[in-house]
Motif scaffolding. Structure first.
Motif, PDB file in Angstrom:
ATOM      1  N   ARG A 152       0.829  -1.215   0.000  1.00  0.00           N
ATOM      2  CA  ARG A 152       0.000   0.000   0.000  1.00  0.00           C
ATOM      3  C   ARG A 152       0.854   1.252   0.000  1.00  0.00           C
ATOM      4  O   ARG A 152       0.509   2.263  -0.599  1.00  0.00           O
ATOM      5  CB  ARG A 152      -0.888   0.012   1.257  1.00  0.00           C
ATOM      6  N   LEU A 153       1.995   1.169   0.712  1.00  0.00           N
ATOM      7  CA  LEU A 153       2.855   2.341   0.840  1.00  0.00           C
ATOM      8  C   LEU A 153       3.439   2.785  -0.505  1.00  0.00           C
ATOM      9  O   LEU A 153       3.866   3.908  -0.658  1.00  0.00           O
ATOM     10  CB  LEU A 153       4.014   2.038   1.799  1.00  0.00           C
ATOM     11  N   GLN A 154       3.423   1.857  -1.471  1.00  0.00           N
ATOM     12  CA  GLN A 154       4.005   2.216  -2.767  1.00  0.00           C
ATOM     13  C   GLN A 154       3.028   2.974  -3.657  1.00  0.00           C
ATOM     14  O   GLN A 154       3.338   3.314  -4.786  1.00  0.00           O
ATOM     15  CB  GLN A 154       4.516   0.954  -3.466  1.00  0.00           C
ATOM     16  N   GLU A 155       1.818   3.236  -3.129  1.00  0.00           N
ATOM     17  CA  GLU A 155       0.815   3.889  -3.959  1.00  0.00           C
ATOM     18  C   GLU A 155       0.902   5.407  -3.921  1.00  0.00           C
ATOM     19  O   GLU A 155       0.074   6.088  -4.529  1.00  0.00           O
ATOM     20  CB  GLU A 155      -0.597   3.457  -3.501  1.00  0.00           C
ATOM     21  N   GLY A 156       1.872   5.942  -3.183  1.00  0.00           N
ATOM     22  CA  GLY A 156       1.985   7.392  -3.093  1.00  0.00           C
ATOM     23  C   GLY A 156       0.891   8.005  -2.231  1.00  0.00           C
ATOM     24  O   GLY A 156       0.025   8.733  -2.709  1.00  0.00           O
ATOM     25  N   LEU A 157       0.932   7.707  -0.952  1.00  0.00           N
ATOM     26  CA  LEU A 157      -0.118   8.159  -0.038  1.00  0.00           C
ATOM     27  C   LEU A 157       0.191   9.552   0.517  1.00  0.00           C
ATOM     28  O   LEU A 157       1.310  10.047   0.399  1.00  0.00           O
ATOM     29  CB  LEU A 157      -0.223   7.177   1.133  1.00  0.00           C
ATOM     30  N   SER A 158      -0.818  10.156   1.138  1.00  0.00           N
ATOM     31  CA  SER A 158      -0.592  11.433   1.813  1.00  0.00           C
ATOM     32  C   SER A 158      -0.030  11.149   3.206  1.00  0.00           C
ATOM     33  O   SER A 158      -0.080  10.016   3.677  1.00  0.00           O
ATOM     34  CB  SER A 158      -1.898  12.200   1.935  1.00  0.00           C
ATOM     35  N   LEU A 159       0.462  12.196   3.847  1.00  0.00           N
ATOM     36  CA  LEU A 159       1.057  12.018   5.177  1.00  0.00           C
ATOM     37  C   LEU A 159       0.119  11.355   6.169  1.00  0.00           C
ATOM     38  O   LEU A 159       0.515  10.455   6.909  1.00  0.00           O
ATOM     39  CB  LEU A 159       1.478  13.379   5.732  1.00  0.00           C
ATOM     40  N   ALA A 160      -1.140  11.801   6.157  1.00  0.00           N
ATOM     41  CA  ALA A 160      -2.099  11.248   7.109  1.00  0.00           C
ATOM     42  C   ALA A 160      -2.321   9.768   6.841  1.00  0.00           C
ATOM     43  O   ALA A 160      -2.406   8.956   7.768  1.00  0.00           O
ATOM     44  CB  ALA A 160      -3.420  12.004   7.018  1.00  0.00           C
ATOM     45  N   GLU A 161      -2.400   9.407   5.549  1.00  0.00           N
ATOM     46  CA  GLU A 161      -2.610   7.999   5.207  1.00  0.00           C
ATOM     47  C   GLU A 161      -1.409   7.147   5.614  1.00  0.00           C
ATOM     48  O   GLU A 161      -1.565   6.036   6.100  1.00  0.00           O
ATOM     49  CB  GLU A 161      -2.863   7.861   3.701  1.00  0.00           C
ATOM     50  N   ILE A 162      -0.215   7.709   5.422  1.00  0.00           N
ATOM     51  CA  ILE A 162       0.994   6.973   5.806  1.00  0.00           C
ATOM     52  C   ILE A 162       0.980   6.706   7.300  1.00  0.00           C
ATOM     53  O   ILE A 162       1.284   5.612   7.767  1.00  0.00           O
ATOM     54  CB  ILE A 162       2.262   7.768   5.441  1.00  0.00           C
TER      55      ILE A 162
END
Lengths: 342, 96
Positions: A152-162
């Motif tokens: 999931r982390l490779q999908e380019g998440l926002s800070l909050a999502e990370i």
């Protein structure tokens, strides 16, 4: 390449550290118990009631020897450091980039990815070593979920999502953590992470080792000239070493492994801990020494750094990661490469 | 690298005691005293140059002598201690 130098831990209550020529003299009850030349030290860590002469503080600051004061239980109290060194331009770049949320998200992704992948490795290792003694299904499920988190982390998440992925990952990991302990389960268990105070022996050990780790990473960042307080995943908060905490994520599973092996190899026993009335658990003096020796030995082991492909002691990995981060800020690298342990 | 420094200072002539004291002090700043006039110093090449020169500056070449033994980085294989006052491993865990 920088040499990995030693750390002096002072745990004797009432000890006094003084500068004697170019050495540190540890005085206990008026007698010099130990004298070590300053140039062989990378840092000095004092626990509890340990005094220190102003001249020693001065020399430590000047020579970049990290001098930290911790409570007897290992909670961080203060550190002494000399004139701010290093490159202003680098530090300015660090601050500027911290305001850029896309950049922060990129750094945060790298740090959390390191943590998640390394946590998964710890669980995989436990499954391989003693899969017959533990509930393999629960552990395997956590491994799968951590794998999914890494993808999931490779999908380019926002800070909050990370941050969300990080929290979920940590919960998954710690829910399986209890299965890693295979000896004396009645006394050594880990149901959930607790701190201030730690409510069981494992939490007590984890907190202590994390403090040591934070001290080392913080010193490494300062040596390179970065400001340990300005982080990317960990946003600014007074008194918090944000960047040090960011870079610490990838090293946490390594610390966890150290704790697990201390318990599983019976280097620590149940009576090495003191339970207080409030439910908090503390370590005895002997236990603290055992952990310090184990931690120090681990730092002196040599490994090949996965990114620079050079053999170095694990203690130098902190320094290497700080250097790589500085290079990333200077645009000499396309991304920050976290250490992935095998 | 580890360097073993041993010295002999003639204390019968005037100023001998002072030279002895000062040589010991230089050695102490760089290493660990393992016997009365024997020090084990853990230094890098730059520090070694400095240590060597400071010692030569303090001594009197007519009467005193210095001896350096180069034990390298794998010095542990080359050192064995028997008896009282075992030295401390400067690269091992340092906890007091």
């Amino acid at each position: 390449m920088k040499k990995h130098l030693n750390t002096l831990f002072v745990t004797t209550q009432g000890a006094y550290l003084a500068k004697d020529g170019e050495t540190v003299a540890v005085r206990i009850e008026g007698e010099t118990a130990l004298r070590v030349p300053l140039h062989t030290l990378e840092s000095i860590v004092c626990f509890g009631n340990v005094g220190c002469s102003p001249f020693l503080m001065g020399s430590c600051g000047q020579r970049n020897v990290g001098l930290s004061f911790l409570s007897e239980q290992g909670r961080f109290l203060a550190r002494v450091h000399g004139p701010v060194t290093g490159n202003v331009l680098l530090r300015r770049e660090q601050y500027r980039r911290a305001d850029d949320l896309d950049f922060s998200a990129a750094v945060a992704t790298a740090c959390v990815l390191g943590k998640v992948v390394n946590s998964r490795t710890v669980l995989l290792r436990a499954l391989r070593d003693h899969g017959d003694k533990i509930d393999a299904q629960v552990v395997q499920e956590s491994i799968n979920r951590l794998g999914a988190a890494a993808r999931r982390l490779q999908e380019g998440l926002s800070l909050a999502e990370i941050r969300g992925v990080e929290g979920d990952g940590a919960r998954t990991y710690f829910s399986a953590f209890d299965h890693l302990i295979v000896r004396d389960k009645a006394n050594f268990f880990m149901h959930r992470r607790s701190r201030r105070p730690p409510l069981d022996r494992i939490n007590c050990l984890l907190s202590f080792v994390y403090t040591l780790l934070l001290h080392d990473i913080r010193s490494a960042l300062e040596t390179v000239g970065l400001d340990p307080a300005v982080g990317y995943l960990h946003r600014d908060r007074p008194g918090r070493a944000g960047l040090a905490l960011d870079l610490m994520e990838e090293f946490r599973p390594m610390a966890d492994r150290l704790v697990v092996s201390l318990v599983n190899l019976a280097q620590l026993r149940c009576d090495d801990f003191v339970c207080s009335d409030g439910g908090g658990v503390r370590m005895s003096d002997t236990a603290r020494k055992t952990v310090l020796v184990a931690y120090q030995k681990r730092k002196q082991e040599e490994m090949t750094h996965p990114f620079v492909e050079e053999k170095m002691t694990i203690g130098l990995f902190f320094h290497m990661q700080a250097l790589l981060f500085a290079r990333y800020l200077r645009d000499e690298l396309d991304g920050y490469p976290p250490v992935i342990w095998r | 690298m580890m360097i073993l420094v041993s010295y002999d200072v003639q204390t019968s002539d005037p100023g001998g005691a002072k030279r002895l004291r000062r040589i010991a002090k230089v050695c102490r700043n760089f290493g660990q005293r393992v016997q009365f006039s024997v020090f084990e110093c853990l230094v890098d090449p730059a520090q070694w140059t400095k240590l060597r020169q400071s010692l030569i500056d303090e001594m009197d070449q007519e009467t005193d002598s210095l001896r350096f033994y180069f034990l390298g980085a794998n010095w542990r294989k080359r050192v064995e201690h028997v008896g009282a006052k075992a030295g401390l491993d400067q690269e091992g865990p340092l906890i007091v």
